[in-house]
Write a protein that holds these residues in place. Sequence first.
Motif, mmCIF file in Angstrom:
data_model
loop_
_atom_site.group_PDB
_atom_site.id
_atom_site.type_symbol
_atom_site.label_atom_id
_atom_site.label_comp_id
_atom_site.label_asym_id
_atom_site.label_seq_id
_atom_site.Cartn_x
_atom_site.Cartn_y
_atom_site.Cartn_z
ATOM 1 N N CYS A 168 0.829 -1.197 0.000
ATOM 2 C CA CYS A 168 0.000 0.000 0.000
ATOM 3 C C CYS A 168 0.871 1.257 0.000
ATOM 4 N N THR A 169 1.872 1.287 0.859
ATOM 5 C CA THR A 169 2.766 2.435 0.950
ATOM 6 C C THR A 169 3.485 2.655 -0.379
ATOM 7 N N LYS A 170 3.974 1.585 -0.966
ATOM 8 C CA LYS A 170 4.676 1.688 -2.251
ATOM 9 C C LYS A 170 3.756 2.254 -3.334
ATOM 10 N N THR A 171 2.520 1.771 -3.380
ATOM 11 C CA THR A 171 1.554 2.249 -4.365
ATOM 12 C C THR A 171 1.232 3.723 -4.157
ATOM 13 N N VAL A 172 0.955 4.102 -2.924
ATOM 14 C CA VAL A 172 0.629 5.496 -2.618
ATOM 15 C C VAL A 172 1.796 6.413 -2.963
ATOM 16 N N GLU A 173 3.007 6.009 -2.572
ATOM 17 C CA GLU A 173 4.174 6.835 -2.876
ATOM 18 C C GLU A 173 4.349 7.014 -4.375
ATOM 19 N N LYS A 174 4.156 5.951 -5.131
ATOM 20 C CA LYS A 174 4.305 6.033 -6.591
ATOM 21 C C LYS A 174 3.250 6.954 -7.194
ATOM 22 N N LEU A 175 1.992 6.760 -6.813
ATOM 23 C CA LEU A 175 0.917 7.567 -7.388
ATOM 24 C C LEU A 175 1.048 9.041 -7.025
ATOM 25 N N PHE A 176 1.375 9.313 -5.761
ATOM 26 C CA PHE A 176 1.468 10.706 -5.347
ATOM 27 C C PHE A 176 2.740 11.381 -5.831
ATOM 28 N N SER A 177 3.809 10.613 -6.022
ATOM 29 C CA SER A 177 5.013 11.237 -6.562
ATOM 30 C C SER A 177 4.784 11.609 -8.014
ATOM 31 N N GLN A 178 4.021 10.788 -8.739
ATOM 32 C CA GLN A 178 3.681 11.131 -10.120
ATOM 33 C C GLN A 178 2.813 12.384 -10.147
ATOM 34 N N ALA A 179 1.843 12.464 -9.251
ATOM 35 C CA ALA A 179 0.991 13.652 -9.175
ATOM 36 C C ALA A 179 1.809 14.848 -8.731
ATOM 37 N N GLY A 180 2.763 14.621 -7.821
ATOM 38 C CA GLY A 180 3.615 15.689 -7.317
ATOM 39 C C GLY A 180 4.492 16.303 -8.384
ATOM 40 N N GLN A 181 4.812 15.533 -9.427
ATOM 41 C CA GLN A 181 5.639 16.069 -10.501
ATOM 42 C C GLN A 181 4.949 17.257 -11.156
#
Length: 109
Positions: A73-86
Amino acid sequence: MHGLSEDLLSLMRAKLVRGSTLAEVAREINLAPHLRLGSGERKSGGRQRDSILADAFEAVIGAIHEDSGIQACTKTVEKLFSQAGQTTRSGKLERCKNSSARISSGATV
């Protein structure tokens, strides 16, 4: 997030859990076509409503947690939000920093 003040981290956290941000990420992963909605919601544009998209995205994250555990879950959230954060780092995050500076100086936001 080394070197960031607690105020800025709080502002960033608030932005990440805001319904509009969750809906934005739901749109980025194309979640809307996979929602099962009643006929009334379908006819009224429910697939594009921020509140529905945000709730559905939260449900997906909860399902990943229940099904695969906290690490997945943490890995998925970090990936999705880092993409949005870009897309937000240059503009919206900069506004967070400016707001934090104004809060620290006692100015009204």
